[in-house]
Structure formats: C-alpha cells, structure tokens
Scaffold this motif. Sequence first.
Motif, PDB file in Angstrom:
ATOM      1  N   PRO A  80      51.754  42.627  33.120  1.00 37.89           N
ATOM      2  CA  PRO A  80      50.603  43.285  33.742  1.00 37.89           C
ATOM      3  C   PRO A  80      50.506  44.751  33.327  1.00 37.89           C
ATOM      4  N   HIS A  81      49.373  45.376  33.617  1.00 40.26           N
ATOM      5  CA  HIS A  81      49.213  46.813  33.421  1.00 40.26           C
ATOM      6  C   HIS A  81      49.678  47.514  34.696  1.00 40.26           C
ATOM      7  N   PHE A  82      50.742  48.264  34.594  1.00 37.76           N
ATOM      8  CA  PHE A  82      51.289  48.934  35.775  1.00 37.76           C
ATOM      9  C   PHE A  82      50.473  50.170  36.120  1.00 37.76           C
ATOM     10  N   LYS A 133      57.151  54.912  37.357  1.00 34.30           N
ATOM     11  CA  LYS A 133      57.335  56.348  37.150  1.00 34.30           C
ATOM     12  C   LYS A 133      56.186  56.957  36.342  1.00 34.30           C
ATOM     13  N   LYS A 134      55.129  56.173  36.154  1.00 29.54           N
ATOM     14  CA  LYS A 134      53.970  56.680  35.416  1.00 29.54           C
ATOM     15  C   LYS A 134      53.357  57.879  36.118  1.00 29.54           C
ATOM     16  N   ALA A 135      52.807  58.781  35.332  1.00 29.97           N
ATOM     17  CA  ALA A 135      52.109  59.928  35.911  1.00 29.97           C
ATOM     18  C   ALA A 135      50.796  59.475  36.534  1.00 29.97           C
ATOM     19  N   GLU A 136      50.345  60.189  37.526  1.00 28.67           N
ATOM     20  CA  GLU A 136      49.087  59.872  38.183  1.00 28.67           C
ATOM     21  C   GLU A 136      47.932  59.997  37.194  1.00 28.67           C
ATOM     22  N   VAL A 137      47.039  59.019  37.203  1.00 26.79           N
ATOM     23  CA  VAL A 137      45.878  59.034  36.304  1.00 26.79           C
ATOM     24  C   VAL A 137      44.769  59.883  36.927  1.00 26.79           C
ATOM     25  N   LEU A 138      44.195  60.772  36.135  1.00 24.55           N
ATOM     26  CA  LEU A 138      43.103  61.632  36.581  1.00 24.55           C
ATOM     27  C   LEU A 138      41.846  61.312  35.773  1.00 24.55           C
ATOM     28  N   PHE A 139      40.681  61.725  36.291  1.00 21.40           N
ATOM     29  CA  PHE A 139      39.451  61.485  35.541  1.00 21.40           C
ATOM     30  C   PHE A 139      38.458  62.616  35.782  1.00 21.40           C
ATOM     31  N   HIS A 140      37.502  62.730  34.876  1.00 20.00           N
ATOM     32  CA  HIS A 140      36.407  63.683  35.050  1.00 20.00           C
ATOM     33  C   HIS A 140      35.201  63.193  34.258  1.00 20.00           C
ATOM     34  N   VAL A 141      34.026  63.660  34.642  1.00 16.54           N
ATOM     35  CA  VAL A 141      32.806  63.368  33.900  1.00 16.54           C
ATOM     36  C   VAL A 141      32.663  64.436  32.828  1.00 16.54           C
ATOM     37  N   THR A 142      32.465  64.027  31.595  1.00 17.80           N
ATOM     38  CA  THR A 142      32.388  64.977  30.478  1.00 17.80           C
ATOM     39  C   THR A 142      31.193  65.914  30.640  1.00 17.80           C
ATOM     40  N   ASP A 143      31.237  67.056  29.943  1.00 19.06           N
ATOM     41  CA  ASP A 143      30.206  68.084  30.083  1.00 19.06           C
ATOM     42  C   ASP A 143      28.815  67.582  29.715  1.00 19.06           C
ATOM     43  N   SER A 201      42.739  60.350  32.070  1.00 16.33           N
ATOM     44  CA  SER A 201      43.842  61.041  31.407  1.00 16.33           C
ATOM     45  C   SER A 201      44.689  60.087  30.570  1.00 16.33           C
ATOM     46  N   GLU A 202      44.593  58.765  30.827  1.00 12.54           N
ATOM     47  CA  GLU A 202      45.257  57.761  29.998  1.00 12.54           C
ATOM     48  C   GLU A 202      44.590  56.414  30.256  1.00 12.54           C
ATOM     49  N   ASN A 203      44.953  55.411  29.462  1.00 11.65           N
ATOM     50  CA  ASN A 203      44.364  54.083  29.626  1.00 11.65           C
ATOM     51  C   ASN A 203      44.635  53.535  31.021  1.00 11.65           C
ATOM     52  N   THR A 204      43.629  52.897  31.585  1.00 16.58           N
ATOM     53  CA  THR A 204      43.772  52.339  32.924  1.00 16.58           C
ATOM     54  C   THR A 204      42.766  51.207  33.122  1.00 16.58           C
ATOM     55  N   LEU A 205      43.081  50.282  34.021  1.00 10.92           N
ATOM     56  CA  LEU A 205      42.099  49.290  34.441  1.00 10.92           C
ATOM     57  C   LEU A 205      41.077  49.971  35.345  1.00 10.92           C
ATOM     58  N   CYS A 235      30.705  54.444  42.462  1.00 12.34           N
ATOM     59  CA  CYS A 235      32.091  54.309  42.910  1.00 12.34           C
ATOM     60  C   CYS A 235      32.909  53.718  41.771  1.00 12.34           C
ATOM     61  N   VAL A 236      34.129  54.227  41.572  1.00 12.93           N
ATOM     62  CA  VAL A 236      34.997  53.716  40.516  1.00 12.93           C
ATOM     63  C   VAL A 236      36.398  53.492  41.077  1.00 12.93           C
ATOM     64  N   THR A 237      36.959  52.323  40.779  1.00 10.74           N
ATOM     65  CA  THR A 237      38.360  52.054  41.104  1.00 10.74           C
ATOM     66  C   THR A 237      39.141  52.123  39.796  1.00 10.74           C
ATOM     67  N   TYR A 238      40.269  52.799  39.813  1.00 11.33           N
ATOM     68  CA  TYR A 238      41.092  52.956  38.618  1.00 11.33           C
ATOM     69  C   TYR A 238      42.528  53.220  39.058  1.00 11.33           C
ATOM     70  N   ASP A 239      43.471  52.954  38.171  1.00 12.44           N
ATOM     71  CA  ASP A 239      44.881  53.096  38.526  1.00 12.44           C
ATOM     72  C   ASP A 239      45.081  52.418  39.886  1.00 12.44           C
ATOM     73  N   ASN A 240      45.495  53.140  40.918  1.00 12.70           N
ATOM     74  CA  ASN A 240      45.570  52.558  42.264  1.00 12.70           C
ATOM     75  C   ASN A 240      44.698  53.350  43.239  1.00 12.70           C
ATOM     76  N   LYS A 241      43.576  53.847  42.737  1.00 12.56           N
ATOM     77  CA  LYS A 241      42.740  54.757  43.531  1.00 12.56           C
ATOM     78  C   LYS A 241      41.283  54.296  43.565  1.00 12.56           C
ATOM     79  N   VAL A 242      40.549  54.872  44.520  1.00 11.10           N
ATOM     80  CA  VAL A 242      39.102  54.706  44.617  1.00 11.10           C
ATOM     81  C   VAL A 242      38.479  56.098  44.640  1.00 11.10           C
ATOM     82  N   ALA A 243      37.454  56.316  43.829  1.00 14.37           N
ATOM     83  CA  ALA A 243      36.799  57.629  43.780  1.00 14.37           C
ATOM     84  C   ALA A 243      35.316  57.424  43.510  1.00 14.37           C
TER      85      ALA A 243
END
Length: 225
Positions: free
Chosen positions: A97-99, A128-138, A146-150, A180-188
């Motif tokens: 799986p994708h952790f 131990k993966k780093a937390e995935v972050l996101f932003h909308v481009t300019d 910040s990295e590949n994620t489901l 709304c977007v779900t990614y890594d283990n988060k909802v934003a």
Amino acid sequence: MLRLTRIFLLFCSCLLLTGYASFAGNGDNDKKQNKEEKSTKISDIQLDSANRIHWTVLHQQGLMSFSVEQFLNEHWVMVGEVVGDSHLETNEYSYSPHFTSGENRYRIAWSEDARAKNYSNIVTSVSKKAEVLFHVTDDNLQVAFSENTLYMVYNPYGFIISRGYGSNIDIAEYKPGMYCVTYDNKVASFEKKVVWFSHSKHPIVRDNKPEPFKRAKKPYEMTPP
C-alpha cells in the motif's frame, strides 16, 4: 388393562420422537459445524519490514477477490485489490500500500456468494514519513503537494471529481469556488479563484469578483471596476 397399554404405547412413541428430533438436531449441528470449518478464513495478517501486507487464506474455493482497506479520515477506504483463483487449503497473498504519515491501519475484506462482507484482523504501523503539505500555485491552475500522495477532490455538492496518486492536481478546468481535498491522512479545502487568460503564458488571477459597473452622471459613461 387396555387403558394401560395405550398409555404405554403413547409413552414409547414420545420417546421415539424425542430421540429422532435429537438425532436430526445433532445432524444439522454437525453440518453447520462442518460448513463453518470449511468457510473461507484469513488465519494470519501482518506487515513486514518493507511495509508490505501479507495474509494467509484458508479453504478458498475458486476465484475470490480480496479488498485492501485503510482507515482514512475516520472511514475505511478501499485502497487496493488482490484477486486469486485456487482450491488449495492454504493460499498466501501480499500487497504494497501507499503509506501515509503517522499511523496506518489496514484490514482485508472479502465476501462469499454475494453474502455480507467478512473482515480480517486489523494491522497497524506508524510511519516515519514527513507530513505532506499542499498549496495552490500562483497561477491558480494547480494544487501542488510536497510529495506524492493519494488524493480525492470533492466539488461543493460532495461528488468526487478527481482522484489519483501524484504530486499535483490540474485544476485549470475547475469552476471558481471552494473544493474539498483528502490527501495523506488529512482533509482540507482550497479555493479556485477567477482566472483570466488561463491558457496563456501569463494568466491573471483575480482575488475578488469584479463589482458591477456603476452608471455615471453622464449618459452612457461607466466607471471601471
């Protein structure tokens, strides 16, 4: 004397019926027990050092589908599927799986003859993966991680409009509004703003919708927005 004979015969009949019912009941119980013993079961499920899920299936009868489910955002979500065709007493399967960052919980689901689903035990691992972050481009045309994620993107009505695995989402064709977007283990959530000339090399992002044109004192004169 005749009365005593009738009572005796009635007593014997009751004994025979009771014995037959007991025998039939034991037969049904034996059949039920044998059926339960022969039903498909997952006897062992575990994660190895490479975070690959392994499970052992007992009494598999022909073609079966096993769903890999992960606990994400307070729900069990299917993240993979393994199909096997076998009549062996013991079969072994695995899936990578994708952790996500933080805790990862998995289980295997399967069903027989369109009946209710069965579930394996739950296996847990802390990544131990780093937390995935996101932003909308300019240019307001992509969501960048910040990295590949489901991920899965929902429109304002709650329907999934995009899903996949990667480091960005193309939102060029999205209508302006909140999503709304779900990614890594988060909802934003994120906002797709109004974009002028979105297909040019220099798109213009407007933070606010233009105000309605106002009529000036002189006829046919319009104030700019």
